[in-house]
Scaffold this motif. Structure first.
Motif, short mmCIF file in Angstrom:
data_model
loop_
_atom_site.label_atom_id
_atom_site.label_comp_id
_atom_site.label_asym_id
_atom_site.label_seq_id
_atom_site.Cartn_x
_atom_site.Cartn_y
_atom_site.Cartn_z
N ASP A 101 0.84 -1.46 0.03
CA ASP A 101 -0.19 0.05 -0.10
C ASP A 101 0.74 1.23 0.00
O ASP A 101 1.10 1.96 -1.02
N TYR A 127 6.97 -2.37 5.07
CA TYR A 127 5.58 -2.35 5.89
C TYR A 127 6.04 -1.91 7.54
O TYR A 127 6.93 -2.08 7.89
N ASP A 131 0.16 -1.17 8.82
CA ASP A 131 -0.14 -1.57 7.73
C ASP A 131 -0.85 -2.72 7.49
O ASP A 131 -1.24 -3.40 6.52
#
Length: 448
Positions: A101, A127, A131
């Motif tokens: 993401d 990450y 997340d």
């Protein structure tokens, strides 16, 4: 037209100082909050580029990339440490990570890491625990680095170990801001309190020394006005005391002259009994006049305050009584330096010991030194004083036996004079009956 003396600029007031202190403390706190946040952010939670961690990860990735595939798992396990765990994976999906993401936390070091890997096309994905799905027990920090053959190296850690957590960092910033605010407030309040402290010292000095000089006029306007008013009052009191001393000296002369004439005329009285009665009355009047003038004039009040050994003064006083055959027990250990009027203190103690000798027996005096005051206790084994009369005896001319015979107790000014001297030194004088009989007079004299 005569203008009154200026006592300070119109803007130099206590209210102005309080407002400026509050405003300065607030602005300083805000400035230091920002400054300390920047400094503490770099120190307690430095960026990855400043930790040396990326260089280490890049070195491990290059080593694994250069090794044969069958050796890579063992090399990855050997590279694992207390800070992070290293794993070699053939495919990205084998890591079991959420869908990529936002890797903003690693984006600032992405270009640097690619340059260290010598692979400008390498994919780097990062990450954070945030997340991961909520309440996922596997949430951790993960850095995925793609090798040249399409395999991946996974670096994972449960906590960020290259800086302090958010709570300690915030506590450090709050502590530093509070400290800076306290320092600003202390500097401002000390500047404001210094004139008040000097004013209080001058007032205390005048309480024990009527010849004390005026207080310097300084500080905010309200304090300067108070100092000017106090200096004016002090000058008026000094003028009043001087005038009273001169007046009482004249009264002393005017009263003694007719008493002397009465005694001379009494010599011509033929009746011996009447002559003796007249002489007794004249002697009693003379004693009353002398005692009253000594009480009201009290030249010792004009004595300047000085430092002296209170224990040595007591030893001298007790020796004087012993010289005339009166045994006074003394309990005083060491040297006690006190700032006051030694003649007045000696007169006060003499009055108290005279009462102890006159109305009781086994007179004694005890000296005790404390951290803030010195305590003197004058003791005897007499009849004591009824609690209802322990306040009355301090009134001038009050005598318990109700007579004016000088052979039974003077004119009732001893305790009044003693308490006046103690009060002028900022102390207290109290009476209490002793459990086994007798009276205890307790004198508390504070240190300046």
């Amino acid at each position: 037209m005569k203008w009154p003396p200026r006592v300070g600029r119109s803007g130099d007031t206590v209210a102005r100082w309080i407002a400026l202190t509050t405003l300065t403390a607030m602005l300083t706190a805000l400035l230091l909050t920002w400054l300390l946040s920047q400094l503490a952010g770099v120190w307690a939670r430095p960026p990855l580029l400043q930790t040396g961690l990326l260089e280490s990860l890049a070195s491990i990735s290059r080593i694994i990339d250069a090794a044969p595939p069958e050796q890579r798992p063992a090399i990855a396990r050997s590279a694992s440490g207390a800070i992070y765990t290293t794993t070699w994976l053939r495919r990205f999906e084998d890591a079991g990570l959420p869908a990529p993401d936002d890797e903003a936390d690693f984006r600032s070091g992405e270009g640097f890491l690619r340059s260290q890997l010598r692979n400008p096309n390498a994919r780097i994905i990062g990450y954070e625990p945030a997340d991961w799905p909520a309440d996922d027990p596997g949430a951790e920090y993960v850095l995925m680095v793609e090798l040249r053959d399409g395999s991946w190296v996974k670096f994972s850690a449960f906590t960020r170990s290259w800086g302090l957590d958010e709570l300690p960092r915030n506590l450090i910033v709050i502590a530093l801001v509070l400290l800076s605010t306290i320092i600003v407030a202390l500097i401002a309040t000390c500047h404001l309190a210094a004139p008040l402290e000097r004013f209080a010292r001058g007032a205390r000095r005048f309480g024990s020394d009527f010849r004390a000089p005026p207080i310097a006029v300084e500080g905010p306007r309200e304090i300067r006005q108070a100092i000017v008013a106090f200096n004016a009052m002090q000058a008026q009191l000094q003028h009043f005391i001087h005038d009273r001393t001169q007046m009482l000296a004249a009264i002393s002369h005017d009263l003694r002259t007719p008493l002397t004439r009465m005694r001379l005329r009494g010599e011509f009285i033929d009746d011996p009994e009447q002559q003796a009665k007249l002489f007794r009355d004249v002697d009693e009047m003379q004693a009353m006049v002398n005692s009253a003038l000594e009480f009201f004039r009290d030249d010792a009040r004009l004595e300047p305050a000085t430092a002296f050994d209170l224990a040595g003064l007591l030893h001298t006083l007790v020796d004087d009584y012993r010289d005339v055959g009166v045994d006074v027990q003394l309990s005083a250990q060491g040297r006690v330096v006190y700032v006051g009027r030694p003649i007045g203190i000696k007169r006060m103690l003499g009055n108290l010991l005279d009462n102890a000798i006159k109305y009781g027996h086994e007179p004694a005096v005890m000296l005790e030194q404390g951290s803030r005051a010195v305590r003197i206790r004058v003791l005897d084994r007499g009849p004591g004083i009824a609690p209802a009369l322990q306040d009355e005896v301090f009134k001038p001319f009050f005598r318990i036996e109700g007579s004016r015979n000088k052979h039974t107790g003077g004119v009732g000014l001893g305790l009044s004079a003693a308490r006046a001297i103690v009060l002028e030194h900022g102390g207290s004088l109290t009476l209490r009956n002793r459990p086994a009989g007798g009276l205890e007079v307790r004198v508390e004299l504070p240190f300046a």
